[in-house]
Design a protein around this motif. Structure first.
Motif, PDB file in Angstrom:
ATOM      1  N   ASP A 192      33.670  43.692  46.022  1.00  0.00           N
ATOM      2  CA  ASP A 192      34.344  44.810  45.364  1.00  0.00           C
ATOM      3  C   ASP A 192      34.693  45.856  46.416  1.00  0.00           C
ATOM      4  O   ASP A 192      33.806  46.557  46.932  1.00  0.00           O
ATOM      5  CB  ASP A 192      33.401  45.396  44.295  1.00  0.00           C
ATOM      6  CG  ASP A 192      34.051  46.518  43.508  1.00  0.00           C
ATOM      7  OD1 ASP A 192      35.196  46.896  43.833  1.00  0.00           O
ATOM      8  OD2 ASP A 192      33.411  47.031  42.565  1.00  0.00           O
ATOM      9  N   LEU A 193      35.978  45.976  46.739  1.00  0.00           N
ATOM     10  CA  LEU A 193      36.409  46.879  47.816  1.00  0.00           C
ATOM     11  C   LEU A 193      36.089  48.335  47.493  1.00  0.00           C
ATOM     12  O   LEU A 193      35.879  49.134  48.413  1.00  0.00           O
ATOM     13  CB  LEU A 193      37.913  46.709  48.067  1.00  0.00           C
ATOM     14  CG  LEU A 193      38.358  45.317  48.539  1.00  0.00           C
ATOM     15  CD1 LEU A 193      39.866  45.287  48.740  1.00  0.00           C
ATOM     16  CD2 LEU A 193      37.651  44.931  49.836  1.00  0.00           C
ATOM     17  N   THR A 194      36.033  48.692  46.220  1.00  0.00           N
ATOM     18  CA  THR A 194      35.768  50.099  45.868  1.00  0.00           C
ATOM     19  C   THR A 194      34.352  50.518  46.260  1.00  0.00           C
ATOM     20  O   THR A 194      34.061  51.710  46.352  1.00  0.00           O
ATOM     21  CB  THR A 194      35.957  50.326  44.355  1.00  0.00           C
ATOM     22  OG1 THR A 194      35.006  49.523  43.635  1.00  0.00           O
ATOM     23  CG2 THR A 194      37.370  49.958  43.923  1.00  0.00           C
ATOM     24  N   GLN A 195      33.473  49.528  46.477  1.00  0.00           N
ATOM     25  CA  GLN A 195      32.108  49.836  46.904  1.00  0.00           C
ATOM     26  C   GLN A 195      31.998  49.953  48.426  1.00  0.00           C
ATOM     27  O   GLN A 195      30.960  50.371  48.948  1.00  0.00           O
ATOM     28  CB  GLN A 195      31.139  48.749  46.412  1.00  0.00           C
ATOM     29  CG  GLN A 195      31.062  48.622  44.909  1.00  0.00           C
ATOM     30  CD  GLN A 195      30.453  49.843  44.249  1.00  0.00           C
ATOM     31  OE1 GLN A 195      29.649  50.560  44.849  1.00  0.00           O
ATOM     32  NE2 GLN A 195      30.848  50.112  43.018  1.00  0.00           N
ATOM     33  N   LEU A 196      33.085  49.573  49.146  1.00  0.00           N
ATOM     34  CA  LEU A 196      33.060  49.617  50.615  1.00  0.00           C
ATOM     35  C   LEU A 196      33.662  50.907  51.162  1.00  0.00           C
ATOM     36  O   LEU A 196      33.227  51.410  52.194  1.00  0.00           O
ATOM     37  CB  LEU A 196      33.828  48.425  51.201  1.00  0.00           C
ATOM     38  CG  LEU A 196      33.403  47.023  50.739  1.00  0.00           C
ATOM     39  CD1 LEU A 196      34.191  45.972  51.509  1.00  0.00           C
ATOM     40  CD2 LEU A 196      31.917  46.816  50.922  1.00  0.00           C
ATOM     41  N   ALA A 207      35.720  57.684  55.059  1.00  0.00           N
ATOM     42  CA  ALA A 207      36.105  56.847  53.919  1.00  0.00           C
ATOM     43  C   ALA A 207      35.046  55.813  53.568  1.00  0.00           C
ATOM     44  O   ALA A 207      34.885  55.439  52.404  1.00  0.00           O
ATOM     45  CB  ALA A 207      37.433  56.151  54.215  1.00  0.00           C
ATOM     46  N   PHE A 208      34.288  55.323  54.570  1.00  0.00           N
ATOM     47  CA  PHE A 208      33.323  54.250  54.308  1.00  0.00           C
ATOM     48  C   PHE A 208      32.172  54.735  53.426  1.00  0.00           C
ATOM     49  O   PHE A 208      31.625  55.825  53.633  1.00  0.00           O
ATOM     50  CB  PHE A 208      32.755  53.705  55.615  1.00  0.00           C
ATOM     51  CG  PHE A 208      33.712  52.849  56.389  1.00  0.00           C
ATOM     52  CD1 PHE A 208      34.247  51.699  55.833  1.00  0.00           C
ATOM     53  CD2 PHE A 208      34.108  53.206  57.662  1.00  0.00           C
ATOM     54  CE1 PHE A 208      35.132  50.912  56.537  1.00  0.00           C
ATOM     55  CE2 PHE A 208      35.003  52.422  58.389  1.00  0.00           C
ATOM     56  CZ  PHE A 208      35.518  51.276  57.820  1.00  0.00           C
ATOM     57  N   THR A 209      31.808  53.924  52.442  1.00  0.00           N
ATOM     58  CA  THR A 209      30.657  54.231  51.577  1.00  0.00           C
ATOM     59  C   THR A 209      29.539  53.206  51.766  1.00  0.00           C
ATOM     60  O   THR A 209      28.660  53.076  50.927  1.00  0.00           O
ATOM     61  CB  THR A 209      31.100  54.246  50.093  1.00  0.00           C
ATOM     62  OG1 THR A 209      31.726  52.992  49.783  1.00  0.00           O
ATOM     63  CG2 THR A 209      32.072  55.383  49.824  1.00  0.00           C
ATOM     64  N   ILE A 210      29.589  52.468  52.869  1.00  0.00           N
ATOM     65  CA  ILE A 210      28.580  51.451  53.185  1.00  0.00           C
ATOM     66  C   ILE A 210      27.356  52.161  53.766  1.00  0.00           C
ATOM     67  O   ILE A 210      27.505  53.029  54.640  1.00  0.00           O
ATOM     68  CB  ILE A 210      29.141  50.437  54.200  1.00  0.00           C
ATOM     69  CG1 ILE A 210      30.408  49.778  53.631  1.00  0.00           C
ATOM     70  CG2 ILE A 210      28.106  49.378  54.555  1.00  0.00           C
ATOM     71  CD1 ILE A 210      31.213  49.020  54.661  1.00  0.00           C
ATOM     72  N   PRO A 211      26.143  51.833  53.329  1.00  0.00           N
ATOM     73  CA  PRO A 211      24.943  52.512  53.849  1.00  0.00           C
ATOM     74  C   PRO A 211      24.867  52.447  55.372  1.00  0.00           C
ATOM     75  O   PRO A 211      25.003  51.387  55.970  1.00  0.00           O
ATOM     76  CB  PRO A 211      23.784  51.727  53.210  1.00  0.00           C
ATOM     77  CG  PRO A 211      24.363  51.123  51.982  1.00  0.00           C
ATOM     78  CD  PRO A 211      25.791  50.831  52.289  1.00  0.00           C
ATOM     79  N   GLU A 292      23.948  44.205  45.870  1.00  0.00           N
ATOM     80  CA  GLU A 292      24.039  43.812  44.463  1.00  0.00           C
ATOM     81  C   GLU A 292      25.201  44.506  43.752  1.00  0.00           C
ATOM     82  O   GLU A 292      25.792  43.963  42.829  1.00  0.00           O
ATOM     83  CB  GLU A 292      22.712  44.127  43.754  1.00  0.00           C
ATOM     84  CG  GLU A 292      21.595  43.181  44.183  1.00  0.00           C
ATOM     85  CD  GLU A 292      20.230  43.603  43.659  1.00  0.00           C
ATOM     86  OE1 GLU A 292      20.117  44.746  43.155  1.00  0.00           O
ATOM     87  OE2 GLU A 292      19.280  42.807  43.775  1.00  0.00           O
ATOM     88  N   ARG A 293      25.533  45.728  44.211  1.00  0.00           N
ATOM     89  CA  ARG A 293      26.669  46.455  43.634  1.00  0.00           C
ATOM     90  C   ARG A 293      27.997  45.892  44.104  1.00  0.00           C
ATOM     91  O   ARG A 293      28.942  45.749  43.337  1.00  0.00           O
ATOM     92  CB  ARG A 293      26.619  47.932  44.067  1.00  0.00           C
ATOM     93  CG  ARG A 293      25.917  48.868  43.146  1.00  0.00           C
ATOM     94  CD  ARG A 293      26.245  50.322  43.464  1.00  0.00           C
ATOM     95  NE  ARG A 293      26.559  50.641  44.825  1.00  0.00           N
ATOM     96  CZ  ARG A 293      25.700  51.054  45.741  1.00  0.00           C
ATOM     97  NH1 ARG A 293      24.424  51.147  45.429  1.00  0.00           N
ATOM     98  NH2 ARG A 293      26.085  51.358  46.963  1.00  0.00           N
ATOM     99  N   ALA A 294      28.066  45.578  45.389  1.00  0.00           N
ATOM    100  CA  ALA A 294      29.358  45.283  46.020  1.00  0.00           C
ATOM    101  C   ALA A 294      29.768  43.818  45.939  1.00  0.00           C
ATOM    102  O   ALA A 294      30.948  43.506  46.055  1.00  0.00           O
ATOM    103  CB  ALA A 294      29.327  45.727  47.493  1.00  0.00           C
ATOM    104  N   VAL A 295      28.788  42.918  45.775  1.00  0.00           N
ATOM    105  CA  VAL A 295      29.104  41.487  45.875  1.00  0.00           C
ATOM    106  C   VAL A 295      28.755  40.772  44.571  1.00  0.00           C
ATOM    107  O   VAL A 295      27.657  40.934  44.032  1.00  0.00           O
ATOM    108  CB  VAL A 295      28.333  40.831  47.043  1.00  0.00           C
ATOM    109  CG1 VAL A 295      28.749  39.378  47.199  1.00  0.00           C
ATOM    110  CG2 VAL A 295      28.581  41.592  48.333  1.00  0.00           C
TER     111      VAL A 295
END
Length: 796
Positions: A192-196, A207-211, A292-295
């Protein structure tokens, strides 16, 4: 037919070779064993009993089986031994009369996505040969039916090193059965690109929302910002089609960032390598939550989850493809194999039928060959490992089992007992670590260890027959005939979790209400759908804390203090009291002894021989620098605190100048689950299976969920400990929690407020709710297998 005549006469008396009928152990000191000496009869069924942590596994697995395997390894050449795991000689004075040991333990099978029941038992290999000989149309050799083998084609010039060297043209081709879309995994990942990233922002705006990906300093982010492929100041939604393709899917290329050569790679492959290739269970909680959210993993649309190429799926034997065969329940596949009559492959069919019949005989006929190996329970994995030994012609072998009845319904335990007796009757020595009285009843010989656990155990309390054990004044002897009684009154539910139309695995459109505010037990024969209902069908967002049977991960540097988070408040308290950094009080950080790096021992590698571990001379095994041990809290240094038992530490941190509520709460939970005897610094690698399960339970008891789901919490528990577990479950319910337990133990069923019984059988014969109600109603009805066994247990 001729036969040679014997000459001479037999010498009077027994033959000298017949005198070796005992395995003798003298002076065993592994882990908590206290100079144990014991004599075990060969070609008999010997059970080892005792409370969890009493030393059963230390004696059976770490001493007897380990020395047998070490001696076998020594028969190989030094060259071969160099490629084998090195095994140290156990701490024991004398081990005599050993035979070859075959260990059938509860270790879960590897969770590799390409490992299935079929590949783990070699049944897939036999099926591949069968289809390569009889399949129509014929598509190639056995590799053409393997989802782990990719098709390869190559051509070009090769130089032949023979006489006059010359280049010759050659082509190479290998036909594999792997689906090219999912690469043999059966599932494809959708990110899910919106989680990245937030596409309304530019990279420079974060812009990145990756931990862990921060725009100002993180090297990974700088690679994207300074790569030249995208504009770091333009919002991502304004990228051109080419910029977006380079940003998401770009191939690896070298780029220069602040004068340093680094590799630029598209965001999607970067995420797949850095997150998806790792074990999710080993990730930090916030990273796991992100994954778990993104994939999301979905069934491969090209192969429909079969993992196989179109060619492999098109080849059939009597209208059945290899994908169809692997998807069948094994008992149905065994019937299909019996109906094949092809003289050209008769030996192969015989071996295949025997193996499939072994699955059915051992109670695993409900499995299918395409079931991922990592999804098997500990008991299922152990029985799968047994299959290759059932038809073996070996005799005078020592078989070692670790609780073979784990995960078995009382109805199935008799079948396991028959298998153990069969192995013994072929002339083998069978050693079993076990707690269930129904299994212990068939023993020829019993060795009871104890009297307690940890430092209070490690001694042999009893040796003899089962009847003698019943009369013996040991913990096991006193509890062997324990029978729980049904509760006179049961709690009333305060609500319900509604499950509607559950179809996970073999569930057949199940509708059921799981009551809240009570102790609810979900039971049924192995393979009836219990875990599918509880773990796979509970509604999302139900505030559930799940304690399953996945193994506790940890090295010998991990201990109860680090695993439960107990060390954190202790380190901070030491740091505050002495005005120094908390990192000094970690043996894995700044406070570690520099000689042994905080391990407490120094390892010497001896190549093909077992390495030697000697206590560190500088820290004397205490793991910390001398300067760190100068700092004290409550009059104790950090090494003395880690040497305390849970019970002693609970007292230490509960009152006085060392009072530490955060640590006291965690220690209280460890004591509640019966681990008061463990020392805080004991390596996790030395804990038994039951101890690890309870350690995990204690850790999750601090979670904030309102519904606790426990998967067979009695695994590895002695009869005397089950009563304590029932008290713990009662305390959880009385504190306002809802407890759902997947369990086979009749004492837990009898103690329940509500029972959901699944069945009536396993696999496609199960997956239905056959009873809902109180234990008293289940016993009174005698309508299900569980009801009949529970009635016999409580004497109704």
């Amino acid at each position: 037919m001729s036969s040679a005549k014997r000459t001479g006469t037999r010498a009077p008396g027994a033959h000298a070779a017949d005198g070796h009928d005992l395995i003798r152990v003298h002076g065993a000191r592994e882990n908590n064993l206290k100079d144990v000496s014991v004599e075990i009869p060969k070609r008999r069924l010997t059970f080892f009993t005792g409370v969890s942590g009493s030393g059963k596994s230390s004696l059976v697995f770490n001493t007897i089986a380990a020395e047998s395997q070490r001696l076998i390894n020594e028969t190989y050449s030094a060259f071969v031994q160099g490629f084998m795991p090195t095994l140290a000689r156990p701490e024991v004075d004398v081990l005599d009369g050993l035979t070859t040991a075959i260990i059938v333990d509860q270790q879960r099978m590897g969770a590799d996505p390409r490992s299935t029941v079929g590949t783990a038992t070699d049944v897939n290999a036999m099926l591949r040969i069968l289809f390569s000989r009889l399949g129509d149309p014929h598509i190639g050799p056995p590799s053409a039916y393997s989802f782990n083998t990719a098709s390869v084609r190559a051509s070009g010039a090769i130089t032949v090193e023979r006489g006059n060297k010359k280049a010759v043209k050659a082509t190479f081709q290998r036909t594999g059965g792997m689906c090219t879309n999912c690469e043999g995994r059966g599932t494809v990942s959708d990110i899910d690109l919106t989680q990245l990233y937030d596409d309304t922002k530019s990279l420079a705006e974060g812009a990145f929302t990756i931990p862990g990906w921060k725009s100002d300093s993180q090297w990974t982010v700088q690679v994207y910002a300074q790569s030249g492929f995208v504009d770091p100041d333009k919002p991502i939604r304004e990228y051109t089609e080419r910029q977006l393709r380079d940003f998401l899917y770009g191939d690896p290329v070298k780029v220069k960032v602040n004068g340093v050569n680094l590799t630029y790679e598209g965001l999607i492959p970067k995420i797949q390598k850095s997150f998806l290739s790792k074990d999710k269970e080993a990730m930090q909680p916030h990273i796991r939550a992100f994954v778990e959210r993104a994939v999301t993993f979905t069934t491969c649309p090209e192969c429909d989850g079969t993992r196989l190429s179109e060619g492999a799926r098109s080849s059939r034997i009597r209208e059945t493809s290899i994908a169809d065969a692997c998807a069948m329940e094994i008992r149905d596949l065994a019937q299909w194999a019996r109906e094949l009559d092809e003289p050209s492959v008769a030996p192969l069919l015989t071996a295949l039928r025997d193996t499939l019949d072994s699955f059915v005989e051992i109670g695993l006929g409900y499995l299918s060959l395409d079931r991922p190996a990592g999804t098997l329970s500990g008991g299922e994995a152990q029985r799968v490992k047994m299959i290759r030994h059932l038809g073996s012609s070996l005799t005078d072998t020592t078989y070692v089992f670790d609780e073979p009845t784990v995960g078995l319904h009382p109805h199935d335990i008799q079948r396991m007992n028959d298998l153990l007796l069969r192995l013994r009757d072929k002339g083998n020595t069978v050693l079993v670590v076990e707690h269930k009285p129904e299994a212990i009843a068939i023993a020829d010989h019993v060795v009871d260890l104890g009297p307690g656990a940890g430092t209070e155990g490690g001694a042999v309390c009893f040796e003899g027959t089962v009847e003698e054990l019943r009369a013996a004044d040991t913990v096991t002897g006193r509890h062997l005939d324990d029978r729980a009684s049904l509760k006179e009154t049961v709690r009333e539910a305060t609500g319900a979790l509604e499950i509607r139309g559950a179809r996970t695995h073999n569930l057949q459109d199940v509708d059921v209400d799981v009551p809240l505010g009570v102790l609810c037990v979900v039971t049924g024969v192995a393979g009836s759908g219990k875990s599918s209902l509880v773990h796979g069908s509970l509604p999302a967002g139900a505030d559930v804390v799940s304690v399953d049977q996945s193994p506790v991960k940890g090295s010998r540097r991990s201990n109860p203090a680090t695993y439960t988070g107990l060390l954190e408040p202790i380190r901070k308290a030491f740091a505050k009291a002495n005005g120094v950094k908390p990192a000094l009080f970690s043996a894995n950080s700044e406070g570690a002894c520099p000689t042994c790096n905080g391990a407490g021992v120094v390892y010497t590698d001896l190549a093909m021989m077992a390495g030697v571990a000697t206590p560190c001379e500088d820290c004397e095994g205490r793991r910390f620098q001398p300067a760190v041990l100068e700092y004290r809290f409550g009059g104790r240094d950090i090494s003395e605190v880690l040497a305390m038992s849970v019970a002693r530490a609970e007292e230490f941190f509960g009152t006085g100048e060392a009072r530490l509520p955060a640590a006291h709460r965690i220690l209280g939970r460890l004591a509640d689950v019966g681990l008061g005897y463990l020392t805080l610094g004991q390596p996790l690698t030395t804990l038994s299976g039951g101890e690890r399960q309870r350690l995990k339970l204690a850790t999750h008891m601090g979670d904030k969920g309102g519904v606790y789901v426990l998967d067979e919490p009695t695994s590895g528990l002695h009869l005397a400990d089950v009563e304590q577990l029932l008290g713990l479950l009662d305390r959880l319910v009385d504190a306002g929690k809802s407890v759902v337990v997947v369990e086979h133990h009749q004492a837990v069923m009898a103690h329940a407020d509500w029972i959901i019984d699944l069945g009536p059988g396993a696999g496609h014969d199960g997956g239905r709710v056959v009873f809902e109600g109180t234990p008293a109603d289940l016993v009174a009805g005698h309508s299900t297998l569980t009801g009949q066994h529970l009635a016999a247990y409580v004497g109704a």
